[in-house]
Design an enzyme around this catalytic site. Structure first.
Site, short mmCIF file in Angstrom:
data_model
loop_
_atom_site.label_atom_id
_atom_site.label_comp_id
_atom_site.label_asym_id
_atom_site.label_seq_id
_atom_site.Cartn_x
_atom_site.Cartn_y
_atom_site.Cartn_z
N GLY A 277 0.81 -1.22 0.00
CA GLY A 277 0.00 0.00 0.00
C GLY A 277 0.84 1.26 0.00
O GLY A 277 1.89 1.34 -0.64
N SER A 278 0.41 2.25 0.77
CA SER A 278 1.04 3.57 0.73
C SER A 278 2.46 3.59 1.29
O SER A 278 3.19 4.57 1.08
CB SER A 278 0.18 4.58 1.50
OG SER A 278 -1.05 4.77 0.86
N THR A 279 2.88 2.53 2.00
CA THR A 279 4.26 2.50 2.48
C THR A 279 5.25 2.43 1.34
O THR A 279 6.45 2.67 1.54
CB THR A 279 4.49 1.31 3.42
OG1 THR A 279 4.19 0.09 2.74
CG2 THR A 279 3.62 1.42 4.66
N ILE A 280 4.77 2.14 0.12
CA ILE A 280 5.66 2.05 -1.04
C ILE A 280 5.83 3.41 -1.72
O ILE A 280 6.71 3.58 -2.58
CB ILE A 280 5.12 1.01 -2.04
CG1 ILE A 280 6.27 0.26 -2.73
CG2 ILE A 280 4.22 1.64 -3.08
CD1 ILE A 280 7.00 -0.67 -1.83
#
EC number: 3.4.16.4
Length: 555
Positions: A277-280
């Protein structure tokens, strides 16, 4: 006549003595040896597993095993009554075991007994029952280190974790000795050591048991509080690549595995994959910076808060308007990262993520490690590139995600990860420039600010940087609307990055499910303890942040 008779007796005795001592000496000595001389094994204990400060994580303790020669036991049935009410080995169990193996010369009766337990049987002196010394593995930290250290089976062979992956190093080489036994099977004399026993080599792991306890406690509390299916947390030293802590839920007690479910044996931080998800998104921004597509001061027009790619509409939480690159991460803009990804050349983004280590195993010596999944395509469709930019269509493990953030924390250099303590930082590979790595850390600091999505990840007295993630779980029927994975990946201290921590909470069923509300507080608690334990001085006095952080992250 009397004297003659005595003389004849003396001659007979003399001849018999000569016959026994000289003429039949070799034969009789050989027969005596067959009855009383035995070759016994010399047990060799496994090497000790310790943490980086030599605190024991797995040790071997001597135990006594009872065995029997069924033929000898069956020949002394009248003696079995002595075991009628014995709590360790009763006559009924003995009868069943020896009668089922009547043609054998060796069977186990009871293994890995405490010496005093075995002595309760040996003191009864039942013919054909003997004892030998073995070693049993004991794990002082119990379930806190269970997934990492693993366990051995009853034969002292590694079955999981480090015990399995380093079994050849840990396993000792047994020896042999020659002894004399009496008629009751007791050793009355050691004759000679035929082969020396060689204990296994010791292994010093990179983890710090203090940090392991800390991470385990905080993760367990979060999984329980949010009624989650499971979770993982990984703490890395970004400079050396050492794994300082690795914990999972659910866990198990390696000292007593009765009733343990198979699912509890998995080291989820290494075996279980998820879409990040947004951690990438920091990697997407890093790719845009490295390609020269944008600079730190560039802006992205995210109006009207949505973008249409193929037949899918990608949305932000609201219309952020024209924002700079930092705000793309601060507000976790899907539209912003999508526009950055689509402006790059085809294959540029997946190739860049591959350099960070996504889709490849970390190379640590651990059984069952997953490679993750980064698709290989001859041509990437726009919707696939867009999804990749905000963390869908790619799968990673918690350890792989921590390795990617370690590149940012280490000034853009990727170093090999290690589960063993290292003396010197290894040579690494430069992935991004030091300038861009530093800029990314500064951008990720804003995520922890009042304007960001991870206000509850704050650590009193320290500057930290990180990114939240909230991912819909993929099921057989597609993405579930009401099941999530809550994530947080962070770096501290931001002014001199050293520690990377990743927290994964799987399928929280409580009131909250966002990464900023579920995983971020766990990160904050773990990182606060790690920084204090490692004596990393705070940049500001702790009193600066004194207070309580509410559900919205307000101090």
């Amino acid at each position: 006549m009397v004297l003659g008779a005595l003389g004849v007796c003396a001659l007979v005795l003399g001849w018999r003595a000569l016959d026994l001592q000289v003429l039949q000496h070799d034969f009789l000595a050989r027969q005596g040896d067959l009855r009383n001389l035995r070759t016994e094994p010399l047990a060799a204990h496994r090497g000790v597993i310790t943490d980086r400060a030599n605190r024991p994580l797995a040790v071997s303790t001597p135990v006594t095993t009872l065995w029997a020669n069924p033929r000898e036991v069956l020949a002394a049935r009248e003696q079995w009554v002595k075991l009628s009410n014995n709590p360790v080995l009763n006559s009924r169990t003995l009868s069943q075991r020896v009668e089922a193996n009547a043609g054998r010369e060796f069977i186990y009766l009871a293994r890995h007994l405490a010496p005093e337990q075995a002595q309760q049987v040996l003191d009864l002196r039942v013919p054909g029952i003997y004892a030998l010394t073995e070693y049993r593995r004991y794990y002082p930290a119990g379930e806190v280190t269970s997934h990492l250290v693993g366990f051995t089976n009853i034969d002292d062979v590694g079955q999981e974790g480090i015990e399995l992956s380093m079994d050849n190093r840990l396993r000792g080489t047994p020896g042999r000795k020659k002894v004399v036994r009496d008629l009751h099977g007791r050793v009355i004399q050691d004759i000679a050591v035929l082969e020396e026993a060689h204990p296994g080599s010791n292994v010093t792991l990179s983890i710090d048991l203090r940090l392991q306890y800390l991470a385990y406690r905080e993760l367990l509390a979060a999984v329980t509080r949010n009624r989650a299916a499971g979770g993982s947390a990984v703490v890395l030293d970004a400079r050396t690549g050492e794994v300082l802590a690795m914990v999972n839920q659910p866990a198990y007690n390696p000292n007593n595995r009765s009733g343990v479910q198979t699912a509890a044996l998995r080291n989820r931080a290494i075996t279980d994959v998820f879409e990040p998800g947004s951690t990438i998104k920091p990697l997407t921004v890093a790719a845009a910076l490295e390609s020269g597509l944008v600079s730190v001061n560039s802006t992205v027009d995210t109006r009207p808060g949505t973008i249409r790619v193929a037949n899918k509409t990608i949305r932000d939480h609201r219309n952020y308007g024209v924002i700079d690159i930092t705000t793309v991460l601060t507000k976790s803009s899907n539209v912003g990262t999508t526009k950055l990804a689509l402006a790059m050349e085809d294959h540029a983004l997946p190739a860049f993520m591959e350099h960070f280590g996504l889709g490849t195993a970390t190379g640590i010596p651990f059984p069952g490690e997953s490679d993750g999944m980064l698709p290989i395509r001859s041509r990437w469709r726009d919707i696939e590139t867009a999804a990749l930019s905000y963390g869908y269509g790619v799968s990673v493990t918690a350890l792989q995600l921590a390795r990617a953030y370690a590149v940012i924390a280490n000034g853009g250099i990727k170093v090999p990860l290690s589960l063993e303590k290292v003396d010197q930082p290894p040579q690494g590979e430069r992935i991004i420039s030091a300038e861009h790595a530093s800029a990314l850390v500064s951008m990720l600091e804003t995520v922890i600010s009042a304007e960001g999505t991870a206000r509850r990840a704050k650590v009193p007295g320290y500057r930290v940087a990180g990114k939240t993630g909230t991912v819909h779980k993929l099921t057989a029927a597609g993405y579930a609307d009401d099941r999530y994975v809550a994530l947080f990946a962070g770096i501290a201290p931001a002014e001199d990055p050293r520690i990377v921590t990743v927290v994964v909470v799987d399928d929280p069923q409580g009131q909250d499910y966002y990464g900023g509300l579920v995983a971020a507080p766990v990160f904050g608690s773990i990182m606060a303890g790690v920084l204090r334990t490692l004596n990393i001085e705070p940049e500001q006095p702790v009193g600066t942040y004194a207070g309580v952080i509410d559900r919205e992250g307000r101090l």
